[in-house]
Motif scaffolding. Structure first.
Motif, PDB file in Angstrom:
ATOM      1  N   PHE A  23       0.841  -1.198   0.000  1.00  0.00           N
ATOM      2  CA  PHE A  23       0.000   0.000   0.000  1.00  0.00           C
ATOM      3  C   PHE A  23       0.876   1.249   0.000  1.00  0.00           C
ATOM      4  O   PHE A  23       1.935   1.278   0.645  1.00  0.00           O
ATOM      5  CB  PHE A  23      -0.898   0.037   1.239  1.00  0.00           C
ATOM      6  N   ARG A  24       0.411   2.286  -0.702  1.00  0.00           N
ATOM      7  CA  ARG A  24       1.108   3.561  -0.741  1.00  0.00           C
ATOM      8  C   ARG A  24       0.120   4.694  -0.524  1.00  0.00           C
ATOM      9  O   ARG A  24      -1.031   4.623  -0.974  1.00  0.00           O
ATOM     10  CB  ARG A  24       1.798   3.757  -2.106  1.00  0.00           C
ATOM     11  N   GLU A  25       0.581   5.751   0.151  1.00  0.00           N
ATOM     12  CA  GLU A  25      -0.288   6.900   0.387  1.00  0.00           C
ATOM     13  C   GLU A  25      -0.548   7.628  -0.927  1.00  0.00           C
ATOM     14  O   GLU A  25       0.369   7.909  -1.690  1.00  0.00           O
ATOM     15  CB  GLU A  25       0.334   7.863   1.392  1.00  0.00           C
ATOM     16  N   GLY A  74      -2.900  10.361  -0.744  1.00  0.00           N
ATOM     17  CA  GLY A  74      -3.473  11.619  -0.295  1.00  0.00           C
ATOM     18  C   GLY A  74      -3.833  11.535   1.172  1.00  0.00           C
ATOM     19  O   GLY A  74      -3.614  10.517   1.829  1.00  0.00           O
ATOM     20  N   GLN A  75      -4.396  12.633   1.687  1.00  0.00           N
ATOM     21  CA  GLN A  75      -4.892  12.662   3.064  1.00  0.00           C
ATOM     22  C   GLN A  75      -6.284  13.273   3.056  1.00  0.00           C
ATOM     23  O   GLN A  75      -6.639  14.028   2.150  1.00  0.00           O
ATOM     24  CB  GLN A  75      -3.945  13.442   3.977  1.00  0.00           C
ATOM     25  N   HIS A  76      -7.055  12.915   4.068  1.00  0.00           N
ATOM     26  CA  HIS A  76      -8.455  13.330   4.140  1.00  0.00           C
ATOM     27  C   HIS A  76      -8.804  13.586   5.594  1.00  0.00           C
ATOM     28  O   HIS A  76      -8.500  12.760   6.468  1.00  0.00           O
ATOM     29  CB  HIS A  76      -9.326  12.206   3.562  1.00  0.00           C
ATOM     30  N   VAL A  77      -9.436  14.734   5.871  1.00  0.00           N
ATOM     31  CA  VAL A  77      -9.936  15.021   7.221  1.00  0.00           C
ATOM     32  C   VAL A  77     -11.396  14.606   7.261  1.00  0.00           C
ATOM     33  O   VAL A  77     -12.226  15.087   6.487  1.00  0.00           O
ATOM     34  CB  VAL A  77      -9.775  16.517   7.580  1.00  0.00           C
ATOM     35  N   MET A  78     -11.712  13.702   8.173  1.00  0.00           N
ATOM     36  CA  MET A  78     -13.052  13.138   8.248  1.00  0.00           C
ATOM     37  C   MET A  78     -14.019  14.140   8.867  1.00  0.00           C
ATOM     38  O   MET A  78     -13.794  14.614   9.983  1.00  0.00           O
ATOM     39  CB  MET A  78     -13.018  11.841   9.056  1.00  0.00           C
ATOM     40  N   PRO A  79     -15.101  14.513   8.161  1.00  0.00           N
ATOM     41  CA  PRO A  79     -16.063  15.492   8.675  1.00  0.00           C
ATOM     42  C   PRO A  79     -16.657  15.059  10.015  1.00  0.00           C
ATOM     43  O   PRO A  79     -16.940  13.889  10.237  1.00  0.00           O
ATOM     44  CB  PRO A  79     -17.147  15.528   7.595  1.00  0.00           C
ATOM     45  N   GLY A  80     -16.816  16.037  10.900  1.00  0.00           N
ATOM     46  CA  GLY A  80     -17.446  15.768  12.187  1.00  0.00           C
ATOM     47  C   GLY A  80     -16.519  15.186  13.226  1.00  0.00           C
ATOM     48  O   GLY A  80     -16.875  15.093  14.395  1.00  0.00           O
ATOM     49  N   THR A  81     -15.328  14.752  12.806  1.00  0.00           N
ATOM     50  CA  THR A  81     -14.390  14.156  13.758  1.00  0.00           C
ATOM     51  C   THR A  81     -13.090  14.933  13.847  1.00  0.00           C
ATOM     52  O   THR A  81     -12.423  14.897  14.874  1.00  0.00           O
ATOM     53  CB  THR A  81     -14.043  12.709  13.359  1.00  0.00           C
ATOM     54  N   GLY A  82     -12.718  15.609  12.761  1.00  0.00           N
ATOM     55  CA  GLY A  82     -11.437  16.287  12.707  1.00  0.00           C
ATOM     56  C   GLY A  82     -10.259  15.339  12.572  1.00  0.00           C
ATOM     57  O   GLY A  82      -9.110  15.758  12.599  1.00  0.00           O
ATOM     58  N   ILE A  83     -10.527  14.039  12.412  1.00  0.00           N
ATOM     59  CA  ILE A  83      -9.456  13.046  12.299  1.00  0.00           C
ATOM     60  C   ILE A  83      -8.880  13.070  10.889  1.00  0.00           C
ATOM     61  O   ILE A  83      -9.618  12.994   9.910  1.00  0.00           O
ATOM     62  CB  ILE A  83      -9.986  11.631  12.639  1.00  0.00           C
ATOM     63  N   ARG A  84      -7.565  13.183  10.806  1.00  0.00           N
ATOM     64  CA  ARG A  84      -6.879  13.157   9.509  1.00  0.00           C
ATOM     65  C   ARG A  84      -6.457  11.716   9.211  1.00  0.00           C
ATOM     66  O   ARG A  84      -5.853  11.046  10.044  1.00  0.00           O
ATOM     67  CB  ARG A  84      -5.656  14.061   9.520  1.00  0.00           C
ATOM     68  N   ALA A  85      -6.793  11.276   7.996  1.00  0.00           N
ATOM     69  CA  ALA A  85      -6.466   9.914   7.587  1.00  0.00           C
ATOM     70  C   ALA A  85      -5.497   9.935   6.420  1.00  0.00           C
ATOM     71  O   ALA A  85      -5.618  10.755   5.511  1.00  0.00           O
ATOM     72  CB  ALA A  85      -7.736   9.164   7.194  1.00  0.00           C
ATOM     73  N   SER A  86      -4.534   9.047   6.476  1.00  0.00           N
ATOM     74  CA  SER A  86      -3.634   8.798   5.356  1.00  0.00           C
ATOM     75  C   SER A  86      -4.338   7.792   4.449  1.00  0.00           C
ATOM     76  O   SER A  86      -4.641   6.673   4.861  1.00  0.00           O
ATOM     77  CB  SER A  86      -2.311   8.224   5.871  1.00  0.00           C
ATOM     78  N   MET A  87      -4.618   8.186   3.203  1.00  0.00           N
ATOM     79  CA  MET A  87      -5.394   7.366   2.278  1.00  0.00           C
ATOM     80  C   MET A  87      -4.439   6.497   1.463  1.00  0.00           C
ATOM     81  O   MET A  87      -3.517   7.000   0.815  1.00  0.00           O
ATOM     82  CB  MET A  87      -6.236   8.261   1.374  1.00  0.00           C
TER      83      MET A  87
END
Length: 198
Positions: free
Chosen positions: A140-142, A144-157
């Motif tokens: 797996f490779r990153e 992009g990144q995404h901030v999940m609405p309502g949580t503020g959690i940033r995820a490495s996609m």
């Protein structure tokens, strides 16, 4: 000391829920209604048993079926056809013992016959080095990144190309051979077929 990966059974949902909600901050908590929704709609919902005890589980959704997660939506905006790992949980006492690798090998075997891309995310805010190394070791490779609405959690996609998909698609199209390990529906699929629901 063998690890067995198999479809989840309906009577195990309470145990799966407890396992999910004990996993810590790297896994979002669930309630029983949401887990039931997963049971009724996921393409892939399997558990790993070690020595006859529930040791982990993985839930996945194919892009053709859809899913209401914002992370799934992020991938859907960028990939026309993919399999998304919504969550994977390994019991804390079983971590490092091969359960995660075994269940990832199983979901990859499922995905590569059906989808060109396998997708998942790792939360950035938590101590994610171990999870990133684990996913990196599977290819797996990153992307992009995404901030999940309502949580503020940033995820490495993360994504991984399924190298066998093109050959399977070119050779068999939508008609995989009639082998139980390829075509047998999950129990939830059988229930939907029997009731006519989708």
């Amino acid at each position: 000391m063998s690890i067995v990966v198999r479809d989840v059974r309906e009577h195990e949902l309470d145990s799966v829920l407890a396992l999910n909600n004990a996993a810590g901050p790297s896994i979002l908590p669930l309630d029983s209604a949401r887990l039931r929704q997963f049971f009724n709609s996921a393409d892939y919902f399997r558990v790993a048993e070690r020595d006859g005890t529930l040791a982990g589980f993985l839930v996945g959704f194919g892009s053709r079926r859809g899913h209401d997660s914002s992370n799934f939506g992020w991938f859907a905006e960028r990939h026309p056809d993919f399999m998304y790992i919504d969550r994977v949980v390994v019991a804390s006492r079983r971590r490092g013992g091969g359960v995660g690798r075994t269940i990832y090998a199983d979901v990859q075997g499922y995905a590569e016959l059906r989808y060109p891309v396998l997708a998942c995310e790792v939360f950035v805010e938590h101590d994610s080095d171990t999870a990133r190394i684990f996913h990196g070791s599977f290819g797996f490779r990153e992307v992009g990144q995404h901030v999940m609405p309502g949580t503020g959690i940033r995820a490495s996609m993360l994504t991984k190309g399924m190298c066998s998909y093109a050959w399977v698609r070119d050779t068999y199209g939508d008609a995989l051979p009639d082998e139980p390990w390829l075509t047998q529906p999950r129990p939830a699929d059988e229930a939907r077929l029997a009731t006519g629901t989708r």
